[in-house]
Write a protein that holds these residues in place. Sequence first.
Motif, PDB file in Angstrom:
ATOM      1  N   TYR A 270       0.180  -3.961  -8.675  1.00 55.47           N
ATOM      2  CA  TYR A 270       1.103  -5.082  -8.577  1.00 55.47           C
ATOM      3  C   TYR A 270       2.444  -4.757  -9.219  1.00 55.47           C
ATOM      4  CZ  TYR A 270      -3.519  -6.835  -7.641  1.00 55.47           C
ATOM      5  OH  TYR A 270      -4.792  -6.973  -7.137  1.00 55.47           O
ATOM      6  N   MET A 273       4.190  -2.611  -6.656  1.00 61.37           N
ATOM      7  CA  MET A 273       4.831  -3.503  -5.676  1.00 61.37           C
ATOM      8  C   MET A 273       6.168  -4.012  -6.191  1.00 61.37           C
ATOM      9  SD  MET A 273       1.849  -6.025  -4.342  1.00 61.37           S
ATOM     10  CE  MET A 273       0.211  -5.373  -4.142  1.00 61.37           C
ATOM     11  N   ARG A 274       6.196  -4.334  -7.467  1.00 63.96           N
ATOM     12  CA  ARG A 274       7.408  -4.889  -8.064  1.00 63.96           C
ATOM     13  C   ARG A 274       8.543  -3.868  -8.081  1.00 63.96           C
ATOM     14  NH1 ARG A 274       9.406  -4.818 -13.182  1.00 63.96           N
ATOM     15  NH2 ARG A 274       7.568  -3.752 -14.007  1.00 63.96           N
ATOM     16  N   GLU A 279       5.962   2.219  -0.156  1.00 61.36           N
ATOM     17  CA  GLU A 279       4.502   2.332  -0.172  1.00 61.36           C
ATOM     18  C   GLU A 279       3.902   2.194   1.227  1.00 61.36           C
ATOM     19  OE1 GLU A 279       3.077   3.225  -3.057  1.00 61.36           O
ATOM     20  OE2 GLU A 279       5.158   3.244  -3.774  1.00 61.36           O
ATOM     21  N   GLU A 281       1.501   0.483   1.970  1.00 61.34           N
ATOM     22  CA  GLU A 281       1.003  -0.881   2.144  1.00 61.34           C
ATOM     23  C   GLU A 281       2.025  -1.775   2.855  1.00 61.34           C
ATOM     24  OE1 GLU A 281      -0.947  -4.539  -0.483  1.00 61.34           O
ATOM     25  OE2 GLU A 281      -0.997  -2.484  -1.249  1.00 61.34           O
ATOM     26  N   TYR A 282       3.278  -1.336   2.914  1.00 61.56           N
ATOM     27  CA  TYR A 282       4.344  -2.192   3.423  1.00 61.56           C
ATOM     28  C   TYR A 282       4.472  -2.072   4.940  1.00 61.56           C
ATOM     29  CZ  TYR A 282       5.735  -2.083  -1.513  1.00 61.56           C
ATOM     30  OH  TYR A 282       5.767  -2.156  -2.885  1.00 61.56           O
ATOM     31  N   SER A 285       9.355  -4.912   5.745  1.00 59.89           N
ATOM     32  CA  SER A 285      10.201  -5.156   4.579  1.00 59.89           C
ATOM     33  C   SER A 285      11.613  -5.468   5.047  1.00 59.89           C
ATOM     34  CB  SER A 285      10.249  -3.929   3.663  1.00 59.89           C
ATOM     35  OG  SER A 285       8.970  -3.540   3.252  1.00 59.89           O
ATOM     36  N   VAL A 387       9.333  -7.610   0.658  1.00 60.76           N
ATOM     37  CA  VAL A 387       8.222  -7.280   1.547  1.00 60.76           C
ATOM     38  C   VAL A 387       7.697  -8.563   2.166  1.00 60.76           C
ATOM     39  CG1 VAL A 387       5.962  -6.210   1.747  1.00 60.76           C
ATOM     40  CG2 VAL A 387       7.645  -5.268   0.153  1.00 60.76           C
ATOM     41  N   ARG A 390       2.256  -7.180   4.213  1.00 58.44           N
ATOM     42  CA  ARG A 390       1.593  -6.052   3.578  1.00 58.44           C
ATOM     43  C   ARG A 390       0.239  -5.803   4.248  1.00 58.44           C
ATOM     44  NH1 ARG A 390      -0.310  -7.008  -1.235  1.00 58.44           N
ATOM     45  NH2 ARG A 390       0.260  -9.179  -1.592  1.00 58.44           N
TER      46      ARG A 390
END
Length: 525
Positions: A270, A273-274, A279, A281-282, A285, A387, A390
């Motif tokens: 997390y 992500m910040r 990544e 996972e994105y 965006s 984002v 995800r």
Amino acid sequence: MKKLLILMMALGFLASCDDFLEEEPRSEMSVDQFFSYPSHAYNAVNVLYRTGAPTFYSTGVYGGSRAMLGGYISGLFDNDYKGQEVHVQHSQNLTLNGDNLAGYFDGAWDACYLAISRANLAVANIAETPDLTDSEIKQLEAEARFFRAFNYYYLVKTFGDVPLILDAYNSLDNLYVERTPVAQVYNQIIDDLKYAVDQGGLDNLPMPANDFRVSKATAATLLADVYLNISGYPVQNNSYAEAATAARQVINSGNFSLIAHGATESESAYNVMRLSDVEDEYIYSIEYDASISENYWQPAICYPNSATAWGIFKYSITNNAYKPMPELLWIYDDEKDLRIQEKQFFHSSLTYMDGDEEVTKTFEISPYLWHNDEALFETGKNNKDMVVYRYAEVLLIAAEAIAQSEGVTSEAIGYLADVRARAYWQTDRSDIVAELTGLSVDEFVKEVWKERLRELSLEYRIWADIQRTHMFPVTNEANKGEVTFDNVVGHTTVWGKSLAEKHLLFPISENERQRNPNLTQNSGY
């Protein structure tokens, strides 16, 4: 004859003057001029990345972002500056209508239709642009269709029936378009997204690996989300199998993964992500560069307004513009769930050096996911991307859609367990799988809803889920982590206001209705 000759010479002179006075504008182009080079077609699509619904994710320090409105009306989020931000007041008090928030809804309506108009123009002209290859034509049209779908998706979820306009405007004819039924608008959204997925020739990649352009996965994820939504209210067209198929296109590509935790809590997924924009996972965006177009006030809404007086930030003001209410925070098990621990999704303290003295400030819980040290303490400019979709959400869409269409299979259980196991970082994944195994479809689907609440709490999905399920999440301080669901119609919010059927859609601005006399108002407003 002399008089006739003089008259003919005069007419000839006037005609030559007309020719001399005909000018070709240098500061603007007609449509025929504009789509003359490949760069024109690219520019016509590039502007869509920064027009309409994508801009609703960027926030102001006082009023928050347009994407936050559903959180306000749910009562699960507050705004320290609501005393001056009337859209927050009217949303919480359920007093909003087409008059008192006319200007606010104008902004959303106009921005989306500007984007749709530009997308229509691009779709109509890209294929006619000289020197574009076939693959470029398909790619650019796919991107234009994605953004047309994305903007219509925002409109239909916000206002219900909306005018469906697909042709590029080239005259003042047919300006007063009537509202199109929701189901028909969704059909067009699906057609555009299926084109992008099946015919666009797009790579099935995370957006950062695709030069931050819309990919096949971006379109497939939005398509899966659309199918999930139309399976619920108001369309109730069972499309769970289609949602599962679209989600599997992303999952089965093997190109996506959940961000893994590092060695410490400050290096958790997390916090990655910040901080990180690149990544796997994105999926979608919204890209920012402070030297060109920065993400403005996002870090400043990670602190309460009272923090402005500390005098330590590069921003002139702070404001907890999307302040989570206790009833929202109680969705998390504060012993098992990493997301609710300090400085994960949220925070309530800051320690800094004041000269030689270490100072710690505490405050009401605020979002931490948007916290940016560099912007807050050094530059006052935020480069961080927003984002929108995800991979975690794709897994949750797949889990719900598979359960609804095929039953509670091991595949569905696995996808939900993947997301939950990352959050319950000290719980063995096999234990989570065991807890989910044997649940009925209804029980399992509610577990997915709970996980959506927890995982996507700062990604503005709460109101959309309430709309499609007609169920409102209910929590209890004595049983943190437990969530039950109440029928949204008749539910009393934390502000003591009773939600009615009409509140599931927002009113259409009376300004817009005066501009277009063929627009009707949503029921109840």
